[in-house]
Design a protein around this motif. Sequence first.
Motif, PDB file in Angstrom:
ATOM      1  N   LEU A  43       0.827  -1.208   0.000  1.00 35.30           N
ATOM      2  CA  LEU A  43       0.000   0.000   0.000  1.00 35.30           C
ATOM      3  C   LEU A  43       0.861   1.258   0.000  1.00 35.30           C
ATOM      4  O   LEU A  43       0.531   2.248  -0.663  1.00 35.30           O
ATOM      5  N   ALA A  44       1.966   1.245   0.751  1.00 37.30           N
ATOM      6  CA  ALA A  44       2.875   2.401   0.767  1.00 37.30           C
ATOM      7  C   ALA A  44       3.484   2.621  -0.611  1.00 37.30           C
ATOM      8  O   ALA A  44       3.596   3.759  -1.086  1.00 37.30           O
ATOM      9  N   ALA A  45       3.873   1.532  -1.271  1.00 33.49           N
ATOM     10  CA  ALA A  45       4.429   1.634  -2.620  1.00 33.49           C
ATOM     11  C   ALA A  45       3.387   2.200  -3.581  1.00 33.49           C
ATOM     12  O   ALA A  45       3.698   3.049  -4.426  1.00 33.49           O
ATOM     13  N   LYS A  46       2.153   1.750  -3.454  1.00 35.13           N
ATOM     14  CA  LYS A  46       1.074   2.270  -4.296  1.00 35.13           C
ATOM     15  C   LYS A  46       0.948   3.779  -4.122  1.00 35.13           C
ATOM     16  O   LYS A  46       0.835   4.516  -5.104  1.00 35.13           O
ATOM     17  N   ALA A  47       0.994   4.240  -2.886  1.00 33.15           N
ATOM     18  CA  ALA A  47       0.871   5.670  -2.609  1.00 33.15           C
ATOM     19  C   ALA A  47       1.990   6.464  -3.265  1.00 33.15           C
ATOM     20  O   ALA A  47       1.779   7.582  -3.736  1.00 33.15           O
ATOM     21  N   ALA A  48       3.183   5.891  -3.304  1.00 34.41           N
ATOM     22  CA  ALA A  48       4.349   6.579  -3.860  1.00 34.41           C
ATOM     23  C   ALA A  48       4.523   6.338  -5.351  1.00 34.41           C
ATOM     24  O   ALA A  48       5.452   6.876  -5.960  1.00 34.41           O
ATOM     25  N   GLY A  49       3.656   5.529  -5.954  1.00 34.12           N
ATOM     26  CA  GLY A  49       3.766   5.235  -7.375  1.00 34.12           C
ATOM     27  C   GLY A  49       4.903   4.292  -7.706  1.00 34.12           C
ATOM     28  O   GLY A  49       5.476   4.344  -8.788  1.00 34.12           O
ATOM     29  N   ILE A  50       5.209   3.409  -6.774  1.00 34.66           N
ATOM     30  CA  ILE A  50       6.297   2.448  -6.949  1.00 34.66           C
ATOM     31  C   ILE A  50       5.702   1.081  -7.257  1.00 34.66           C
ATOM     32  O   ILE A  50       4.822   0.605  -6.532  1.00 34.66           O
ATOM     33  N   GLU A  51       6.182   0.459  -8.306  1.00 34.53           N
ATOM     34  CA  GLU A  51       5.748  -0.897  -8.629  1.00 34.53           C
ATOM     35  C   GLU A  51       6.726  -1.882  -7.991  1.00 34.53           C
ATOM     36  O   GLU A  51       7.920  -1.845  -8.285  1.00 34.53           O
ATOM     37  N   LEU A  52       6.220  -2.717  -7.102  1.00 36.43           N
ATOM     38  CA  LEU A  52       7.076  -3.683  -6.413  1.00 36.43           C
ATOM     39  C   LEU A  52       7.032  -5.034  -7.089  1.00 36.43           C
ATOM     40  O   LEU A  52       6.021  -5.444  -7.636  1.00 36.43           O
ATOM     41  N   ARG A  53       8.139  -5.708  -7.005  1.00 32.76           N
ATOM     42  CA  ARG A  53       8.249  -7.114  -7.395  1.00 32.76           C
ATOM     43  C   ARG A  53       8.759  -7.844  -6.166  1.00 32.76           C
ATOM     44  O   ARG A  53       9.557  -7.315  -5.414  1.00 32.76           O
ATOM     45  N   TRP A  54       8.291  -9.061  -5.979  1.00 32.87           N
ATOM     46  CA  TRP A  54       8.635  -9.815  -4.780  1.00 32.87           C
ATOM     47  C   TRP A  54       9.515 -11.007  -5.123  1.00 32.87           C
ATOM     48  O   TRP A  54       9.187 -11.794  -6.001  1.00 32.87           O
ATOM     49  N   HIS A  55      10.601 -11.132  -4.417  1.00 33.31           N
ATOM     50  CA  HIS A  55      11.484 -12.295  -4.521  1.00 33.31           C
ATOM     51  C   HIS A  55      10.841 -13.409  -3.701  1.00 33.31           C
ATOM     52  O   HIS A  55      10.147 -13.136  -2.713  1.00 33.31           O
ATOM     53  N   PRO A  56      11.057 -14.670  -4.046  1.00 31.18           N
ATOM     54  CA  PRO A  56      10.478 -15.767  -3.264  1.00 31.18           C
ATOM     55  C   PRO A  56      10.842 -15.732  -1.776  1.00 31.18           C
ATOM     56  O   PRO A  56      10.091 -16.241  -0.943  1.00 31.18           O
ATOM     57  N   ASP A  57      11.972 -15.093  -1.424  1.00 27.69           N
ATOM     58  CA  ASP A  57      12.343 -15.016  -0.009  1.00 27.69           C
ATOM     59  C   ASP A  57      11.606 -13.907   0.741  1.00 27.69           C
ATOM     60  O   ASP A  57      11.821 -13.687   1.924  1.00 27.69           O
ATOM     61  N   ALA A 112       0.728   3.808   3.901  1.00 27.67           N
ATOM     62  CA  ALA A 112      -0.212   2.732   3.580  1.00 27.67           C
ATOM     63  C   ALA A 112      -1.649   3.245   3.630  1.00 27.67           C
ATOM     64  O   ALA A 112      -2.479   2.866   2.791  1.00 27.67           O
ATOM     65  N   GLU A 113      -1.945   4.099   4.577  1.00 26.83           N
ATOM     66  CA  GLU A 113      -3.297   4.662   4.648  1.00 26.83           C
ATOM     67  C   GLU A 113      -3.577   5.556   3.441  1.00 26.83           C
ATOM     68  O   GLU A 113      -4.681   5.561   2.909  1.00 26.83           O
ATOM     69  N   ILE A 114      -2.565   6.282   2.996  1.00 27.13           N
ATOM     70  CA  ILE A 114      -2.721   7.081   1.787  1.00 27.13           C
ATOM     71  C   ILE A 114      -3.000   6.144   0.607  1.00 27.13           C
ATOM     72  O   ILE A 114      -3.928   6.380  -0.175  1.00 27.13           O
ATOM     73  N   GLY A 115      -2.192   5.086   0.487  1.00 27.19           N
ATOM     74  CA  GLY A 115      -2.387   4.120  -0.596  1.00 27.19           C
ATOM     75  C   GLY A 115      -3.739   3.439  -0.547  1.00 27.19           C
ATOM     76  O   GLY A 115      -4.371   3.201  -1.586  1.00 27.19           O
ATOM     77  N   ARG A 116      -4.206   3.117   0.654  1.00 25.45           N
ATOM     78  CA  ARG A 116      -5.498   2.458   0.811  1.00 25.45           C
ATOM     79  C   ARG A 116      -6.637   3.351   0.315  1.00 25.45           C
ATOM     80  O   ARG A 116      -7.641   2.861  -0.201  1.00 25.45           O
ATOM     81  N   ASN A 117      -6.490   4.654   0.464  1.00 20.75           N
ATOM     82  CA  ASN A 117      -7.562   5.585   0.085  1.00 20.75           C
ATOM     83  C   ASN A 117      -7.432   6.111  -1.332  1.00 20.75           C
ATOM     84  O   ASN A 117      -8.240   6.953  -1.739  1.00 20.75           O
TER      85      ASN A 117
END
Length: 110
Positions: free
Chosen positions: A9-23, A103-108
Amino acid sequence: MTDRELLELAAKAAGIELRWHPDGTAYSDSRCKDYWGVWNPLTDDGDALRLAATLGIDIEWRADGRVAAYRHANANGYCFTAFESSREDRAANVRRAIVRAAAEIGRNMK
């Protein structure tokens, strides 16, 4: 909310696209936003400060030992605030408060 949910959610608020490693490590390739590589503002002071600066989040050290991270009302009238209050690791509390407010910013966001 899990740390992963907070980060997404924080990444969404900042316009960041995250990718997740299996770890479980989050990565960003948003070079234009000064975020690139491993991204975790819950554990990295620099990531947390850049997140706060990107979103205009203010930090307030309170007399009772708590730290608040907040952003004043946006166009929709929302004010996002997060408090943390442990005295053992104040830096960790600041990082978590920033991420929670983000995260609250991203949620809204629509």
